[in-house]
Design a protein around this motif. Structure first.
Motif, short mmCIF file in Angstrom:
data_model
loop_
_atom_site.label_atom_id
_atom_site.label_comp_id
_atom_site.label_asym_id
_atom_site.label_seq_id
_atom_site.Cartn_x
_atom_site.Cartn_y
_atom_site.Cartn_z
N ARG A 1 4.92 5.69 -5.06
CA ARG A 1 5.23 5.81 -6.44
C ARG A 1 4.52 6.64 -7.09
O ARG A 1 4.98 7.56 -7.79
CB ARG A 1 5.22 4.38 -6.91
CG ARG A 1 6.46 3.62 -6.66
CD ARG A 1 6.37 2.20 -7.15
NE ARG A 1 7.29 1.24 -6.61
CZ ARG A 1 8.46 1.12 -7.63
NH1 ARG A 1 8.73 1.79 -8.71
NH2 ARG A 1 9.56 0.39 -7.22
N ILE A 2 2.92 6.76 -7.16
CA ILE A 2 2.20 7.49 -7.91
C ILE A 2 1.96 8.71 -7.31
O ILE A 2 1.80 9.84 -7.98
CB ILE A 2 0.95 6.63 -7.97
CG1 ILE A 2 1.12 5.39 -8.85
CG2 ILE A 2 -0.11 7.40 -8.69
CD1 ILE A 2 -0.06 4.57 -8.94
N ASN A 3 1.74 8.69 -6.08
CA ASN A 3 1.50 10.23 -5.38
C ASN A 3 2.50 11.10 -4.85
O ASN A 3 2.16 12.26 -4.69
CB ASN A 3 0.48 9.92 -4.20
CG ASN A 3 -0.68 9.06 -4.35
OD1 ASN A 3 -1.08 8.72 -5.76
ND2 ASN A 3 -1.28 8.44 -3.26
N ALA B 1 -0.12 9.16 3.92
CA ALA B 1 1.34 9.40 4.14
C ALA B 1 1.89 10.07 2.82
O ALA B 1 2.76 10.89 2.89
CB ALA B 1 2.05 8.37 4.54
N SER B 2 1.52 9.50 1.58
CA SER B 2 2.15 9.84 0.43
C SER B 2 1.77 11.24 0.05
O SER B 2 2.48 12.01 -0.44
CB SER B 2 1.62 9.01 -0.84
OG SER B 2 0.33 9.22 -0.87
N ASP C 1 0.71 -1.24 0.02
CA ASP C 1 0.10 -0.01 0.09
C ASP C 1 0.98 1.26 -0.07
O ASP C 1 0.40 2.15 -0.70
CB ASP C 1 -0.79 0.00 1.15
CG ASP C 1 -2.11 -0.82 1.18
OD1 ASP C 1 -2.11 -1.75 0.19
OD2 ASP C 1 -3.00 -0.77 1.78
N PHE C 2 1.84 1.12 0.71
CA PHE C 2 2.73 2.47 0.85
C PHE C 2 3.71 2.50 -0.53
O PHE C 2 3.83 3.63 -0.92
CB PHE C 2 3.49 2.36 2.23
CG PHE C 2 2.86 2.48 3.45
CD1 PHE C 2 2.45 3.50 3.95
CD2 PHE C 2 2.41 1.34 4.10
CE1 PHE C 2 2.15 3.96 5.13
CE2 PHE C 2 1.75 1.50 5.17
CZ PHE C 2 1.59 2.85 5.57
N ASP C 3 4.16 1.40 -1.01
CA ASP C 3 5.07 1.44 -2.20
C ASP C 3 4.25 2.06 -3.28
O ASP C 3 4.60 2.97 -3.87
CB ASP C 3 5.45 0.04 -2.04
CG ASP C 3 6.31 0.02 -3.53
OD1 ASP C 3 7.40 0.63 -3.39
OD2 ASP C 3 5.93 -0.74 -4.52
N GLY C 4 3.11 1.40 -3.58
CA GLY C 4 2.05 2.09 -4.59
C GLY C 4 1.74 3.41 -4.55
O GLY C 4 1.85 4.13 -5.64
N SER C 5 1.38 3.70 -3.17
CA SER C 5 0.97 4.92 -2.99
C SER C 5 2.02 6.17 -3.16
O SER C 5 1.85 7.22 -3.95
CB SER C 5 0.49 5.13 -1.44
OG SER C 5 -0.83 4.42 -1.49
N THR D 1 -1.61 18.34 -6.06
CA THR D 1 -2.88 17.93 -5.37
C THR D 1 -2.64 17.25 -4.41
O THR D 1 -2.06 16.21 -4.33
CB THR D 1 -3.67 17.48 -6.49
OG1 THR D 1 -3.83 18.31 -7.72
CG2 THR D 1 -5.03 17.03 -5.84
N THR D 2 -3.19 17.73 -3.21
CA THR D 2 -2.99 16.98 -1.96
C THR D 2 -4.20 16.51 -1.55
O THR D 2 -5.28 16.41 -2.11
CB THR D 2 -2.31 18.05 -0.76
OG1 THR D 2 -2.10 17.28 0.41
CG2 THR D 2 -3.17 19.31 -0.50
N SER D 3 -4.56 16.22 0.03
CA SER D 3 -5.71 15.70 0.36
C SER D 3 -5.73 16.17 1.95
O SER D 3 -4.67 16.25 2.51
CB SER D 3 -5.60 14.14 0.29
OG SER D 3 -6.84 13.69 1.13
N GLY D 4 -6.99 16.55 2.27
CA GLY D 4 -7.20 17.04 3.56
C GLY D 4 -7.75 15.59 4.54
O GLY D 4 -7.77 15.71 5.67
#
Length: 250
Positions: A114-116, A157-158, A108-112, A142-145
């Motif tokens: 890499r892309i984000n 985390a990404s 989950d962390f690796d994929g997130s 682009t971030t996230s709240g």
């Protein structure tokens, strides 16, 4: 307010959701567009739409989890001789909602990341020095709240890493006409956000794009798109330019 007529913008994830809304909005302002997706077929329809609006545009492809494909995409843009003036790092992935968050797999962390995170950083590091050299550039990451949700730890985390990268880089852009900003679309009804989200994806306009139009050379600001919903572009820019950069989002 910046006039984007004839300038070139690269929009990642341009085929749907927030990226699609951003694409149409920028085309209506006269901005030429480079439309990214994982596969050229995904952006064919939106390409036809923006060309019908009278701007220049073409498509590029890259799987953002693959650094070689990201690099090849940037090489393609460079080989075409396109000078990218505006960058929307929009594309992202929200891999899973892990109720048993103690068991969140490393994947989950690796994929997130890499892309984000890694792919936006690669794109910034390639394009921003060229913007500085030419004396103009606008970058919107682009971030996230999302907060207090370990169920989405990889995604959150990404995005936090992207926030940190953006804020730190902003300190090096003072005195240039290159402006880097963070934008949060809010929780929208998209493939990523799901149909239970409270906001229609069209509500991100003009807030998602406002960082491309600010003209005060101030970097490192956070623009929550939903706070600009329904505003004219002129009013949105005035509101954005009145906002201050802060070290941490609250």
């Amino acid at each position: 307010m910046i006039d984007v007529t004839g300038k070139w913008a690269l929009i990642t994830g341009a085929s749907r959701g927030v990226g699609y809304q951003t694409t149409l909005f920028m085309a209506k302002q006269g901005c030429n567009l480079i439309l990214h997706s994982r596969n050229l077929d995904h952006t064919q329809t939106v390409l036809e739409e923006v060309l019908a609006l009278g701007v220049e545009a073409y498509c590029v492809q890259a799987e953002l989890s693959n650094v070689e494909e990201v690099s090849a995409m940037l090489d393609d843009i460079e080989a075409r001789g396109t000078q990218v003036d505006i960058l929307f790092n929009n594309a992202a992935v929200q891999i899973a909602y892990r109720r048993e968050y103690w068991k969140t797999p490393v994947e989950d962390f690796d994929g997130s990341f890499r892309i984000n995170f890694i792919s936006p950083v690669m794109i910034c590091n390639r394009l921003i020095p060229q913007m500085i050299e030419r004396g103009f550039g606008r970058v919107i990451n682009t971030t996230s709240g999302i907060k207090n949700e370990p169920e989405q730890a990889g995604y959150a985390a990404s995005k936090a890493a992207l926030d940190k990268f953006t804020k730190d880089l902003a300190s090096r852009l003072e005195g240039t006409n290159v402006v880097i900003s963070l934008n949060d679309p809010g929780w929208c009804r998209t493939d990523l956000g799901g149909q239970q989200a409270p906001n229609d994806v069209a509500s991100v306009i003009p807030g998602i794009a406002v960082g491309a139009f600010v003209d005060d050379k101030k970097s490192g600001r956070y623009f929550p798109a939903q706070s600009f919903a329904g505003m004219s572009l002129k009013d949105a820019v005035a509101k954005a330019e009145a906002m201050e950069a802060v070290a941490y989002m609250i």
